[in-house]
Design a protein around this motif. Structure first.
Motif, PDB file in Angstrom:
ATOM      1  N   HIS A 102       0.512  -1.328  -0.636  1.00  9.82           N
ATOM      2  CA  HIS A 102      -0.354  -0.109   0.212  1.00  9.82           C
ATOM      3  C   HIS A 102       1.107   1.137   0.164  1.00  9.82           C
ATOM      4  CE1 HIS A 102       0.916  -0.533   4.528  1.00  9.82           C
ATOM      5  NE2 HIS A 102       0.184   0.331   4.139  1.00  9.82           N
ATOM      6  N   LEU A 103       2.109   1.400   0.071  1.00  8.17           N
ATOM      7  CA  LEU A 103       3.055   2.346   0.345  1.00  8.17           C
ATOM      8  C   LEU A 103       3.853   2.761  -0.769  1.00  8.17           C
ATOM      9  CD1 LEU A 103       4.615   2.202   3.996  1.00  8.17           C
ATOM     10  CD2 LEU A 103       2.662   3.418   3.209  1.00  8.17           C
ATOM     11  N   TRP A 104       3.494   1.385  -1.888  1.00  8.62           N
ATOM     12  CA  TRP A 104       4.627   1.453  -3.401  1.00  8.62           C
ATOM     13  C   TRP A 104       4.023   2.619  -4.000  1.00  8.62           C
ATOM     14  CZ3 TRP A 104       4.145  -4.364  -5.214  1.00  8.62           C
ATOM     15  CH2 TRP A 104       4.939  -5.403  -4.267  1.00  8.62           C
ATOM     16  N   ASP A 105       2.993   2.696  -3.978  1.00  6.79           N
ATOM     17  CA  ASP A 105       2.177   4.634  -5.142  1.00  6.79           C
ATOM     18  C   ASP A 105       3.156   5.243  -4.735  1.00  6.79           C
ATOM     19  OD1 ASP A 105       0.728   2.585  -6.732  1.00  6.79           O
ATOM     20  OD2 ASP A 105      -0.865   3.642  -5.845  1.00  6.79           O
ATOM     21  N   ASN A 106       4.040   5.675  -3.717  1.00  9.63           N
ATOM     22  CA  ASN A 106       4.385   6.926  -2.569  1.00  9.63           C
ATOM     23  C   ASN A 106       5.986   7.164  -3.425  1.00  9.63           C
ATOM     24  OD1 ASN A 106       2.062   7.453  -1.564  1.00  9.63           O
ATOM     25  ND2 ASN A 106       2.760   6.884   0.288  1.00  9.63           N
ATOM     26  N   GLY A 107       6.309   5.154  -3.671  1.00  3.28           N
ATOM     27  CA  GLY A 107       7.820   5.701  -4.476  1.00  3.28           C
ATOM     28  C   GLY A 107       8.670   5.338  -3.394  1.00  3.28           C
ATOM     29  N   PHE A 108       9.996   4.953  -3.502  1.00 10.76           N
ATOM     30  CA  PHE A 108      11.003   4.038  -2.693  1.00 10.76           C
ATOM     31  C   PHE A 108      12.269   5.798  -2.188  1.00 10.76           C
ATOM     32  CE2 PHE A 108       8.794   0.898  -4.619  1.00 10.76           C
ATOM     33  CZ  PHE A 108       8.340   0.010  -3.704  1.00 10.76           C
ATOM     34  N   ARG A 109      12.486   5.117  -0.834  1.00 11.26           N
ATOM     35  CA  ARG A 109      13.349   6.315  -1.062  1.00 11.26           C
ATOM     36  C   ARG A 109      14.892   5.589  -0.786  1.00 11.26           C
ATOM     37  NH1 ARG A 109      10.402   8.667   4.815  1.00 11.26           N
ATOM     38  NH2 ARG A 109       9.405   9.851   3.688  1.00 11.26           N
ATOM     39  N   LYS A 110      15.790   6.335  -1.065  1.00 10.85           N
ATOM     40  CA  LYS A 110      16.992   5.799  -0.969  1.00 10.85           C
ATOM     41  C   LYS A 110      17.447   5.662   0.888  1.00 10.85           C
ATOM     42  CE  LYS A 110      21.903   7.561  -2.140  1.00 10.85           C
ATOM     43  NZ  LYS A 110      22.189   6.320  -3.775  1.00 10.85           N
ATOM     44  N   THR A 111      18.416   4.341   0.788  1.00  7.86           N
ATOM     45  CA  THR A 111      18.489   3.052   1.951  1.00  7.86           C
ATOM     46  C   THR A 111      19.594   3.536   1.631  1.00  7.86           C
ATOM     47  OG1 THR A 111      18.325   1.704   0.895  1.00  7.86           O
ATOM     48  CG2 THR A 111      16.426   2.279   2.000  1.00  7.86           C
ATOM     49  N   ASP A 112      19.979   3.190   2.840  1.00  8.00           N
ATOM     50  CA  ASP A 112      21.430   2.960   3.029  1.00  8.00           C
ATOM     51  C   ASP A 112      22.093   1.340   3.228  1.00  8.00           C
ATOM     52  OD1 ASP A 112      22.141   5.048   4.859  1.00  8.00           O
ATOM     53  OD2 ASP A 112      21.649   4.506   6.810  1.00  8.00           O
ATOM     54  N   TYR A 113      21.178   0.692   2.611  1.00  8.06           N
ATOM     55  CA  TYR A 113      21.493  -1.353   2.840  1.00  8.06           C
ATOM     56  C   TYR A 113      20.679  -1.195   0.959  1.00  8.06           C
ATOM     57  CZ  TYR A 113      23.872  -1.094   6.710  1.00  8.06           C
ATOM     58  OH  TYR A 113      24.950   0.195   7.864  1.00  8.06           O
ATOM     59  N   GLY A 114      19.826  -0.837   0.576  1.00 10.44           N
ATOM     60  CA  GLY A 114      19.422  -1.215  -0.685  1.00 10.44           C
ATOM     61  C   GLY A 114      17.984  -1.566  -0.027  1.00 10.44           C
ATOM     62  N   PHE A 115      17.124  -2.681  -0.690  1.00  5.92           N
ATOM     63  CA  PHE A 115      15.740  -3.375  -0.697  1.00  5.92           C
ATOM     64  C   PHE A 115      16.184  -4.621  -1.557  1.00  5.92           C
ATOM     65  CE2 PHE A 115      14.457   0.803  -0.933  1.00  5.92           C
ATOM     66  CZ  PHE A 115      13.901   1.118  -0.668  1.00  5.92           C
ATOM     67  N   ALA A 116      15.744  -5.890  -0.588  1.00  7.47           N
ATOM     68  CA  ALA A 116      15.808  -7.188  -1.474  1.00  7.47           C
ATOM     69  C   ALA A 116      14.053  -7.179  -1.656  1.00  7.47           C
ATOM     70  CB  ALA A 116      15.568  -7.627  -0.143  1.00  7.47           C
ATOM     71  N   LEU A 117      14.202  -7.537  -2.835  1.00 12.75           N
ATOM     72  CA  LEU A 117      12.880  -7.765  -3.887  1.00 12.75           C
ATOM     73  C   LEU A 117      12.314  -9.457  -4.032  1.00 12.75           C
ATOM     74  CD1 LEU A 117      14.087  -4.862  -4.653  1.00 12.75           C
ATOM     75  CD2 LEU A 117      12.387  -4.992  -5.861  1.00 12.75           C
ATOM     76  N   LEU A 118      10.931  -9.850  -3.534  1.00  8.69           N
ATOM     77  CA  LEU A 118      10.776 -10.610  -3.897  1.00  8.69           C
ATOM     78  C   LEU A 118       9.973 -11.009  -5.161  1.00  8.69           C
ATOM     79  CD1 LEU A 118      11.763 -10.874  -0.832  1.00  8.69           C
ATOM     80  CD2 LEU A 118      10.676 -13.179  -0.797  1.00  8.69           C
ATOM     81  N   THR A 119      10.274 -11.569  -6.714  1.00 13.12           N
ATOM     82  CA  THR A 119       9.682 -11.480  -7.368  1.00 13.12           C
ATOM     83  C   THR A 119       9.593 -12.660  -8.043  1.00 13.12           C
ATOM     84  OG1 THR A 119      11.718 -11.637  -9.108  1.00 13.12           O
ATOM     85  CG2 THR A 119      11.212  -9.577  -7.936  1.00 13.12           C
TER      86      THR A 119
END
Length: 72
Positions: free
Chosen positions: A6-23
């Motif tokens: 539900h938060l994806w539409d707001n975009g993604f902020r830059k993080t220190d360690y990145g993201f893990a995406l399950l696809t």
């Protein structure tokens, strides 16, 4: 820490360690460089300069996690 869809539409902020995406195709540990809401495409980048950026559809993503700690 999971980023609720539900938060994806707001975009993604830059993080220190990145993201893990399950696809559908696998699990990625990448930075989300850009999210184009009009096309639904994410641009993923690696911190390894040898790897190239690539795009993936947000429709292929099941879960997104903000990596908050890494051990080396």
């Amino acid at each position: 820490r999971e980023v609720g869809n539900h938060l994806w539409d707001n975009g993604f902020r830059k993080t220190d360690y990145g993201f893990a995406l399950l696809t559908e195709k696998g699990i990625y540990h990448k930075d989300i460089k850009e999210y184009n809401k009009d096309t639904g495409m994410l641009t993923l980048s690696s911190r390894n300069p040898a790897d190239e950026e690539f795009e993936i559809s947000i429709n292929e993503v099941y879960q997104v996690f903000n990596v908050i700690k890494r051990a080396f």
